[in-house]
Structures are given as C-alpha cells and as structure tokens.
Enzyme design. Structure first.
Site, short mmCIF file in Angstrom:
data_model
loop_
_atom_site.label_atom_id
_atom_site.label_comp_id
_atom_site.label_asym_id
_atom_site.label_seq_id
_atom_site.Cartn_x
_atom_site.Cartn_y
_atom_site.Cartn_z
NE ARG A 34 -4.29 -1.62 1.73
CZ ARG A 34 -5.08 -2.21 2.61
NH1 ARG A 34 -4.81 -2.13 3.90
NH2 ARG A 34 -6.13 -2.87 2.21
CE LYS A 200 -20.43 -14.81 6.41
NZ LYS A 200 -20.65 -14.05 7.62
N GLY A 342 -11.00 -8.51 -1.26
CA GLY A 342 -9.71 -8.72 -0.61
C GLY A 342 -9.15 -10.11 -0.85
N GLY A 365 -13.79 -3.62 0.88
CA GLY A 365 -15.15 -3.12 1.07
C GLY A 365 -15.56 -2.07 0.05
P1 ADP Z 1 -13.54 -11.52 -1.16
O1 ADP Z 1 -12.70 -11.09 0.02
O2 ADP Z 1 -12.72 -11.67 -2.40
O3 ADP Z 1 -14.75 -10.66 -1.33
P2 ADP Z 1 -14.93 -13.46 0.42
O4 ADP Z 1 -14.39 -12.83 1.67
O5 ADP Z 1 -16.36 -13.32 0.14
O6 ADP Z 1 -14.07 -12.99 -0.85
O7 ADP Z 1 -14.66 -15.03 0.45
C1 ADP Z 1 -13.41 -15.60 0.66
C2 ADP Z 1 -13.51 -16.78 1.58
O8 ADP Z 1 -14.45 -17.73 1.08
C3 ADP Z 1 -12.19 -17.51 1.65
O9 ADP Z 1 -11.71 -17.44 2.97
C4 ADP Z 1 -12.52 -18.93 1.24
O10 ADP Z 1 -11.87 -19.92 2.02
C5 ADP Z 1 -14.00 -19.00 1.49
N1 ADP Z 1 -14.63 -20.06 0.70
C6 ADP Z 1 -14.64 -20.23 -0.63
N2 ADP Z 1 -15.29 -21.35 -0.99
C7 ADP Z 1 -15.70 -21.94 0.15
C8 ADP Z 1 -16.43 -23.13 0.46
N3 ADP Z 1 -16.85 -23.95 -0.49
N4 ADP Z 1 -16.69 -23.38 1.75
C9 ADP Z 1 -16.26 -22.55 2.72
N5 ADP Z 1 -15.58 -21.42 2.50
C10 ADP Z 1 -15.29 -21.10 1.24
MG MG Z 2 -12.95 -11.38 2.14
#
Ligand code: ADP
Ligand code: MG
Length: 383
Positions: A34, A200, A342, A365
């Site tokens: 950063r 989620k 992230g 975010g």
């Molecule tokens: P981003 O930060 O890119 O927006 P998220 O925070 O929504 O992504 O999701 C990332 C998390 O989702 C990771 O920690 C990953 O391990 C988890 N994840 C992905 N697929 C699964 C799964 N099938 N079951 C449980 N966790 C999952």
């Molecule tokens: Mg995330």
C-alpha cells in the site's frame, strides 16, 4: 471529477489522504504494497513543488494501548526509504507541533501526520466524521487530494470531513480504480460475465442484486454456491448454508434462470463427485474440474469479466484448483478482466496471475460497494 492534475500545486500545502493501513508485526511492516501504491501521487505532488501533508489511518484505535501498535512512525521510515527523501513524522493529529511543522515546510517537503484514528479516542471524531475535526484538518492545507480508495466507502473526517471544507480532487490510485471499475460495471463490452464466489451469500446480496441485472451470465462458485444449490433442491450435506437466504436464492434463480450458472461437480472433504452425489456427512469445499470446464465455455466468449470471491477454500492447497483453474482460463482470453475483493485479489496475486488481469481492485469493502452500485461517500463529496 477533479484529479490532482487539475490543480496548480506549486507552493501549495497539499493534504493527501493516503491508505497506509499496512500490516505491522512487532513494529515491522510485513507488506508495504500500500505504501508503494501511493508513491505515484506523492511523487507527483513533490515534483510539482507542493508542500506535502500526508494523512492515513492505521488499524483501529479503541483504547490507549492501540496507539502503541498503530503508530504510523514505522511507515514514515519505510516511506522515506522508498522516496529516497526525508519524511517528517509528526506524532500528533493536532496542535502547535503539527501546525508549526506544516508552516515550516518548503516546497517539495513531505510530512506524515500521526494515525488519523488517534482522534477516535475518546469519541470517534475521525470515524464519525466530527465536523469540527474535518474543518480543523482542512485549515491545515490549501488543497485536498483523496487517494485512499480502501476507505472511500466510509464517511470519515479525513475524507468527507476535509473535502467538505477545502478544494478537493482525487489521486492517481482512486482515478485508476474508477476508470477500470465504473465502465466495466455500467457500460460493459458484452457478453459480460460475472464470477461470484466467497463464503456467504449474505455478504454478497447487494452485489448479486446489482450485477444480475447488468450481466449476461453469473457463474457461481465458492461457499455461496451451496445455498443456491440447496434452493434448487440439491442435497448439500454439511456444506456452507446461509439458511435465511435460501428464499432469496430461489427468487434469483426463478427470475434469472438463464443467467445463473451453478456448479455441476464438487470437491468435498471426502471425494470429488457430481453435485447430486454429495452425502449428508460431507462438505463441499471447491468446484470440480467439470465445473471449471463449464465455466470456461462462458468465459471464452466474454468481453468483460468481473470476478469477486474465490470459488473454493483456496487457502488450502487441495481446495485451490477451482480458483487456480479460473485464473488459468482468464490468462488465456482476451477481455476486460477485473478481480475485486480482498481474498480474490490475494488469491490471484499469490497464485501468480496478476499479469492476467486488466485490473485488480485493492479496495476490499470499497470495491464491493461499487459492485453493489453504491455511491462511495469519500468520492462523491469530491464530485
Ligand atoms: P472476497 O474477500 O474476495 O470478497 P470473500 O471474503 O467473500 O471474498 O470469500 C473468501 C472466503 O471464502 C475464503 O476465505 C474462502 O476460504 C471461502 N470459501 C470459498 N469457498 C468456500 C467453500 N466452499 N466453503 C467454505 N468457504 C469457502
Ligand atoms: Mg474477504
């Protein structure tokens, strides 16, 4: 919207709100990405003879003890090395030491003020955008440049507060984020395909609602796929389920049947199988190879691709093949390719696929809120 290029910076006190929220362990910066990303804007101000006043937050300040581990002092040392120039660190967020130091700056000098969130004790003046604080900070400069994309979705004193009181523009980092993300979301070359994953459904409802309208296809993987699969009547065993959003998924599936593409096979903690063969005891943790192939058919023809959310639990090697497979497909196609979020950004970088992307949004975010179609207060105030 004004950018830093639209101002005559010569002999001006220019406050630049940067994102120096870097990970620090035992006083040592463990990742200075950063800081490096902010150099372009800072160097531009220096070479245009500005008196540069840098502000940033670092972590959260909830009690006195947090001030010890979240001081920006180590950042000033690293920044000085990177700029090859003295950076004057002021261990205060207001008062005569800060004001005198600013008044003593020569053109081209750089000053870094202590962590803006030190003002969160006692009553969250920074994080709640206390009007007196924004006004005071604005009084320290002649021009305000916001280049902290990662906090642009929050209305704090150090962005919205200052910008409400001073001539303002955006820096190169925010400009790059907006130039890449906004046209991709709002005026995409088609077909426009979105890959959604992550843990989620509840984290991504806004993104789904906004992009399902705009995109031609939405490929769903990751933990959230299982709530969609459950909604479509599949047995998902112990896989991640977002019980209260099953109805939401049903509705989306019904209204956008032809757009939503769900996994057809899966890697669970016990085996690799068709999506219909998940037993009650097992947990789906990655998309399977047949799904990667299926997704490829959609991606190969796409002209714009936005990816948010890893399609599996990529942190574990054995559940990382889906996410790597998507990276490999994207590497070989010619399209506008954007990764945001992230964990998605760190997966792409860790697996070595950064060059395959047109843009990797660093906002977390803030990127998500842009994908949701929201206006970011820290940027909107500058318009
Ligand atoms: P981003 O930060 O890119 O927006 P998220 O925070 O929504 O992504 O999701 C990332 C998390 O989702 C990771 O920690 C990953 O391990 C988890 N994840 C992905 N697929 C699964 C799964 N099938 N079951 C449980 N966790 C999952
Ligand atoms: Mg995330």
């Amino acid at each position: 919207m004004k950018t830093i290029r639209d101002f005559d910076l010569n002999n001006k006190k220019v406050i630049i709100r940067v994102d120096f929220n870097v990970p620090i362990k035992d006083g040592v910066i463990t990742d200075d990405t950063r800081i490096k990303e902010s150099l372009k804007t800072i160097n531009y101000a220096i070479s245009n003879n500005a008196k540069v006043i840098l502000m940033s937050h670092l972590g959260r300040i909830k009690e006195e003890g947090d001030k010890v581990k979240n001081t920006l002092k180590p950042v000033s040392v690293r920044l000085s090395e990177l700029l090859d120039k003295e950076v004057k660190f002021i261990p205060a967020t207001r008062g005569s030491e800060l004001e005198d130091a600013i008044n003593n700056l020569n053109n081209g000098d750089v000053l870094l003020m202590e962590n803006t969130r030190f003002e969160d004790l006692p009553d969250k003046k920074e994080s709640k955008n206390d009007p007196e604080l924004g006004k005071y900070w604005a009084s320290l400069g002649d021009i305000y440049i916001n280049d902290a994309f990662g906090t642009a979705h929050r209305a704090h004193a150090s962005n919205v507060g200052i910008a409400s009181n001073l001539e303002s523009g955006i820096g190169f980092l925010i400009e790059k984020e907006l130039e890449n993300l906004l046209p991709a979301i709002n005026d995409p070359k088609r077909p426009f395909t979105v890959i959604l994953g992550g843990a989620k459904v509840s984290d991504k409802i806004g993104v789904i609602e906004n992009l399902v309208i705009k995109a031609d296809y939405i490929l769903i993987g990751g933990g959230m796929a299982f709530t969609f699969l459950k909604a479509s009547g599949v047995e998902i065993g112990n896989s991640l389920l977002d019980e209260e959003n099953v109805e939401f998924c049903k509705k989306i599936l019904k209204e956008h049947k032809d757009k939503i593409i769900l996994p057809i096979d899966v890697v669970t903690d016990l085996k690799e199988c068709f999506i219909t063969d998940i037993t009650k005891e097992e947990k789906g943790l990655d998309i399977g190879p047949k799904t990667v192939k299926l997704f490829k058919q959609y991606l190969d023809n796409s002209k714009t691709i936005i990816w948010n959310g890893p399609v599996g639990m990529f942190e574990e090697e054995k559940y990382s093949n889906g996410t790597k497979g998507i990276c490999e497909i994207l590497k070989n196609i010619d399209a506008v390719k954007i990764a945001g979020g992230g964990d998605t950004a760190s997966a792409v970088k860790n697996f070595g696929y950064e060059p395959a992307f047109t843009h990797i949004s660093t906002g977390g975010g803030a990127s998500l809120e842009l994908l949701e179609g929201k206006v970011l207060p820290g940027i909107d105030i500058i318009k």
